[in-house]
Design an enzyme around this catalytic site. Sequence first.
Site, PDB file in Angstrom:
ATOM      1  N   GLY A  10       0.808  -1.217   0.000  1.00 52.85           N
ATOM      2  CA  GLY A  10       0.000   0.000   0.000  1.00 52.85           C
ATOM      3  C   GLY A  10       0.842   1.267   0.000  1.00 52.85           C
ATOM      4  O   GLY A  10       2.070   1.225   0.059  1.00 52.85           O
ATOM      5  N   ASP A 100      -8.397  10.005  10.611  1.00 50.41           N
ATOM      6  CA  ASP A 100      -9.112  11.207  11.081  1.00 50.41           C
ATOM      7  C   ASP A 100     -10.618  11.097  10.805  1.00 50.41           C
ATOM      8  O   ASP A 100     -11.409  11.804  11.416  1.00 50.41           O
ATOM      9  CB  ASP A 100      -8.550  12.455  10.404  1.00 50.41           C
ATOM     10  N   TYR A 123     -16.699   4.175   5.739  1.00 45.56           N
ATOM     11  CA  TYR A 123     -15.259   3.925   5.919  1.00 45.56           C
ATOM     12  C   TYR A 123     -14.843   4.280   7.356  1.00 45.56           C
ATOM     13  O   TYR A 123     -14.206   3.476   8.048  1.00 45.56           O
ATOM     14  CB  TYR A 123     -14.466   4.741   4.890  1.00 45.56           C
ATOM     15  N   TRP A 148      -5.025  12.290   5.427  1.00 45.66           N
ATOM     16  CA  TRP A 148      -4.691  12.872   4.120  1.00 45.66           C
ATOM     17  C   TRP A 148      -3.311  12.405   3.617  1.00 45.66           C
ATOM     18  O   TRP A 148      -2.425  13.208   3.316  1.00 45.66           O
ATOM     19  CB  TRP A 148      -4.727  14.407   4.192  1.00 45.66           C
TER      20      TRP A 148
HETATM   21  N1  NAP Z   1      -4.865   7.050   2.410  1.00 48.61           N
HETATM   22  C1  NAP Z   1      -5.192   7.948   3.317  1.00 48.61           C
HETATM   23  O1  NAP Z   1      -5.354   9.150   3.029  1.00 48.61           O
HETATM   24  C2  NAP Z   1      -5.373   7.534   4.757  1.00 48.61           C
HETATM   25  C3  NAP Z   1      -5.742   8.513   5.699  1.00 48.61           C
HETATM   26  C4  NAP Z   1      -5.874   8.132   7.045  1.00 48.61           C
HETATM   27  C5  NAP Z   1      -5.638   6.820   7.428  1.00 48.61           C
HETATM   28  N2  NAP Z   1      -5.305   5.898   6.483  1.00 48.61           N
HETATM   29  C6  NAP Z   1      -5.064   4.524   6.941  1.00 48.61           C
HETATM   30  O2  NAP Z   1      -3.699   4.227   6.689  1.00 48.61           O
HETATM   31  C7  NAP Z   1      -3.535   2.839   6.392  1.00 48.61           C
HETATM   32  C8  NAP Z   1      -2.780   2.689   5.080  1.00 48.61           C
HETATM   33  O3  NAP Z   1      -3.560   3.274   4.040  1.00 48.61           O
HETATM   34  P1  NAP Z   1      -3.031   3.333   2.544  1.00 48.61           P
HETATM   35  O4  NAP Z   1      -3.631   4.541   1.924  1.00 48.61           O
HETATM   36  O5  NAP Z   1      -1.557   3.106   2.541  1.00 48.61           O
HETATM   37  O6  NAP Z   1      -3.761   2.052   1.937  1.00 48.61           O
HETATM   38  P2  NAP Z   1      -3.717   1.505   0.428  1.00 48.61           P
HETATM   39  O7  NAP Z   1      -2.682   2.201  -0.369  1.00 48.61           O
HETATM   40  O8  NAP Z   1      -5.129   1.515  -0.070  1.00 48.61           O
HETATM   41  O9  NAP Z   1      -3.238   0.010   0.630  1.00 48.61           O
HETATM   42  C9  NAP Z   1      -4.058  -0.888   1.299  1.00 48.61           C
HETATM   43  C10 NAP Z   1      -3.288  -2.139   1.588  1.00 48.61           C
HETATM   44  O10 NAP Z   1      -4.169  -3.054   2.241  1.00 48.61           O
HETATM   45  C11 NAP Z   1      -4.021  -4.326   1.628  1.00 48.61           C
HETATM   46  N3  NAP Z   1      -5.262  -5.079   1.779  1.00 48.61           N
HETATM   47  C12 NAP Z   1      -6.506  -4.733   1.378  1.00 48.61           C
HETATM   48  N4  NAP Z   1      -7.389  -5.705   1.675  1.00 48.61           N
HETATM   49  C13 NAP Z   1      -6.687  -6.679   2.310  1.00 48.61           C
HETATM   50  C14 NAP Z   1      -7.022  -7.942   2.869  1.00 48.61           C
HETATM   51  N5  NAP Z   1      -8.287  -8.415   2.845  1.00 48.61           N
HETATM   52  N6  NAP Z   1      -6.040  -8.686   3.427  1.00 48.61           N
HETATM   53  C15 NAP Z   1      -4.767  -8.244   3.466  1.00 48.61           C
HETATM   54  N7  NAP Z   1      -4.373  -7.063   2.940  1.00 48.61           N
HETATM   55  C16 NAP Z   1      -5.327  -6.291   2.366  1.00 48.61           C
HETATM   56  C17 NAP Z   1      -3.697  -4.018   0.192  1.00 48.61           C
HETATM   57  O11 NAP Z   1      -3.055  -5.162  -0.362  1.00 48.61           O
HETATM   58  P3  NAP Z   1      -3.087  -5.486  -1.941  1.00 48.61           P
HETATM   59  O12 NAP Z   1      -2.440  -4.328  -2.634  1.00 48.61           O
HETATM   60  O13 NAP Z   1      -2.316  -6.743  -2.023  1.00 48.61           O
HETATM   61  O14 NAP Z   1      -4.553  -5.614  -2.267  1.00 48.61           O
HETATM   62  C18 NAP Z   1      -2.742  -2.839   0.354  1.00 48.61           C
HETATM   63  O15 NAP Z   1      -1.447  -3.281   0.632  1.00 48.61           O
HETATM   64  C19 NAP Z   1      -4.951   2.258   6.392  1.00 48.61           C
HETATM   65  O16 NAP Z   1      -5.202   1.684   7.642  1.00 48.61           O
HETATM   66  C20 NAP Z   1      -5.851   3.457   6.188  1.00 48.61           C
HETATM   67  O17 NAP Z   1      -7.126   3.247   6.759  1.00 48.61           O
HETATM   68  C21 NAP Z   1      -5.162   6.209   5.169  1.00 48.61           C
END
Ligand code: NAP
Length: 284
Positions: A10, A100, A123, A148
């Site tokens: 991710g 957040d 979400y 973000w």
């Molecule tokens: N993006 C944001 O702006 C944001 C903001 C606040 C908090 N967060 C939190 O930060 C964390 C990281 O977010 P991110 O944006 O880096 O996420 P991301 O880029 O969407 O990546 C999600 C990851 O989760 C894996 N995944 C999804 N479903 C799965 C499953 N059933 N079993 C195992 N792995 C699974 C995906 O694997 P595959 O690629 O192999 O499918 C990928 O590695 C998350 O907890 C998110 O809620 C994100």
Amino acid sequence: MRILIIGSSGLLGSDLVEQWADDEVIPATSSDVDIRDVRLARQFITQVRPDWVVLAAAYTDVDGSERNREQAFAVNSEGTRNVARVAQELDRKLFYVSTDYVFDGKSHRPYEPDDPIHPLNVYGASKAAGENAVREESKHWLIARTSWLFGVSRASFPEKILRAAACQSQIRVVADQIGSPTFTRDLAIAIRDLVRSDARGTLHITNSGSCSWFEFAKEVLLKAGRKTSVLPITTAEADRLAKRPAYSVLSPASITVRGVTLRSWQEAVDAYLAELRQKGKMGW
Ligand SMILES: NC(=O)c1ccc[n+]([C@@H]2O[C@H](COP(=O)([O-])OP(=O)(O)OC[C@H]3O[C@@H](n4cnc5c(N)ncnc54)[C@H](OP(=O)(O)O)[C@@H]3O)[C@@H](O)[C@H]2O)c1
């Protein structure tokens, strides 16, 4: 220490793997372990036997979660519970990344970790359920809420703005949501340091300062030397499926007391653009 990073492909997970020097890191994607299946989670974590499980895997499509409530809860709530349960069975420590979007945005000051949560969208509700699962199942846990995210490993907001600017003379960006952009490189380093210091509890980790998405887009375009004009629009005009908090700035107090500070989001944008250039990803 042995660190298992679930969600290693991710946006954040990729940087966690790259930044985590001096420990033994085991990266895991969804093809290594699907956290929705407790038997697979048990089999995998038992085999790896890490000191810490860092859970950066999630279903992160905020609008998609409104259409796929079941999928959002299966990964973010039940998947998290599965990992927390297995980590506890094996007496392992757990780090969970949250958001957040567990807050409703009605605050007029930055949110502290123990402020009441009230998610506005599916979400946020599924991540709040994930937090509860961690607290219920695990005895040694650390939850970090962040916001973000942007980084170079996957297309994130600044890259989408740069791509849009390359083919449109004007772009429209929401100006009435305020938050803190957070560079995944900086977040990864903070997570590593907090895990190394054996921190516990619920913490807030973002780059310093805050802005609207409109201001974020303007900063990126200015620093990238793009002249495309940016038009501020309202959340109502953007007409997205999921509701979003109008204000979701997270207070840094919980990490500053632990000696961790992150640079300003503007400095982080400089570092992000430098990395994009270095990787030859500014070609649009
Ligand atoms: N993006 C944001 O702006 C944001 C903001 C606040 C908090 N967060 C939190 O930060 C964390 C990281 O977010 P991110 O944006 O880096 O996420 P991301 O880029 O969407 O990546 C999600 C990851 O989760 C894996 N995944 C999804 N479903 C799965 C499953 N059933 N079993 C195992 N792995 C699974 C995906 O694997 P595959 O690629 O192999 O499918 C990928 O590695 C998350 O907890 C998110 O809620 C994100």
